[in-house]
Design a protein around this motif. Structure first.
Motif, PDB file in Angstrom:
ATOM      1  N   PRO A  19       0.802  -1.239   0.000  1.00 19.73           N
ATOM      2  CA  PRO A  19       0.000   0.000   0.000  1.00 19.73           C
ATOM      3  C   PRO A  19       0.828   1.278   0.000  1.00 19.73           C
ATOM      4  N   ASN A  20       2.123   1.204   0.295  1.00 18.17           N
ATOM      5  CA  ASN A  20       2.961   2.404   0.314  1.00 18.17           C
ATOM      6  C   ASN A  20       3.966   2.442  -0.831  1.00 18.17           C
ATOM      7  N   VAL A  21       3.706   1.644  -1.862  1.00 13.20           N
ATOM      8  CA  VAL A  21       4.514   1.670  -3.082  1.00 13.20           C
ATOM      9  C   VAL A  21       3.545   1.777  -4.252  1.00 13.20           C
ATOM     10  N   VAL A  22       3.779   2.743  -5.137  1.00 13.93           N
ATOM     11  CA  VAL A  22       2.873   2.968  -6.262  1.00 13.93           C
ATOM     12  C   VAL A  22       2.738   1.688  -7.085  1.00 13.93           C
ATOM     13  N   LYS A  23       1.521   1.431  -7.560  1.00  8.73           N
ATOM     14  CA  LYS A  23       1.204   0.188  -8.266  1.00  8.73           C
ATOM     15  C   LYS A  23       1.195   0.412  -9.771  1.00  8.73           C
ATOM     16  N   LEU A  24       1.968  -0.421 -10.481  1.00  4.52           N
ATOM     17  CA  LEU A  24       1.946  -0.425 -11.938  1.00  4.52           C
ATOM     18  C   LEU A  24       0.683  -1.161 -12.383  1.00  4.52           C
ATOM     19  N   VAL A  25      -0.134  -0.498 -13.218  1.00  5.41           N
ATOM     20  CA  VAL A  25      -1.395  -1.079 -13.662  1.00  5.41           C
ATOM     21  C   VAL A  25      -1.214  -1.795 -15.003  1.00  5.41           C
ATOM     22  N   ARG A  67       5.803   7.935   8.322  1.00  4.75           N
ATOM     23  CA  ARG A  67       5.695   6.486   8.568  1.00  4.75           C
ATOM     24  C   ARG A  67       5.348   5.756   7.282  1.00  4.75           C
ATOM     25  N   ASP A  68       4.426   6.296   6.482  1.00  2.00           N
ATOM     26  CA  ASP A  68       4.061   5.691   5.205  1.00  2.00           C
ATOM     27  C   ASP A  68       5.285   5.539   4.304  1.00  2.00           C
ATOM     28  N   ALA A  69       6.070   6.615   4.202  1.00  2.05           N
ATOM     29  CA  ALA A  69       7.276   6.574   3.362  1.00  2.05           C
ATOM     30  C   ALA A  69       8.247   5.517   3.870  1.00  2.05           C
TER      31      ALA A  69
END
Length: 122
Positions: A19-25, A67-69
């Motif tokens: 959830p804290n790493v951008v998702k490749l679609v 914290r997310d980062a």
């Protein structure tokens, strides 16, 4: 050389799910223009560097974003990936959380947490 870097980034992005790493679609190939297009999930908040700063973030929200980062970077390290270009422009806001983006400069971590290459950065 540029294509090699992009294919490496695509290979790395395809195996990530956090959830804290951008998702490749999706990856779209346009052979007529010799272009690859990477389609990522929409993160409407944009880069944290563009967060309006008229009012400082509350301490709780700043702590949450930090914290997310860290959770995103920790996940990458668990996957043996060193981002090597963490900066506000590569931390995006979406779905109420910060997500790590732009893995173009990433490197593989060796077993002891060291980079498996001699150089870093671009």
């Amino acid at each position: 050389m540029t294509h090699i870097i992009i294919y490496r980034e695509i290979a790395v992005l395809k195996k990530l799910d956090h959830p804290n790493v951008v998702k490749l679609v999706e990856v779209l190939d346009d052979p007529a223009e010799d272009q690859l297009y990477l389609v990522f999930q929409l993160l409407e908040g944009g880069p944290v560097v563009e967060v309006p700063s008229e009012q400082p973030l509350s301490e709780d929200l700043a702590r949450k974003y930090f914290r997310d980062a860290l959770l995103g970077v920790e996940y990458l390290h668990f996957q043996r990936i060193a981002h090597r270009d963490i900066k506000p422009a590569n931390l995006l806001l979406g779905d109420g959380r910060v997500q790590v983006a732009d893995l173009g400069a990433c490197g593989e971590l060796a077993a002891a947490g060291e980079l498996s290459g001699a150089t870093s950065g671009r």
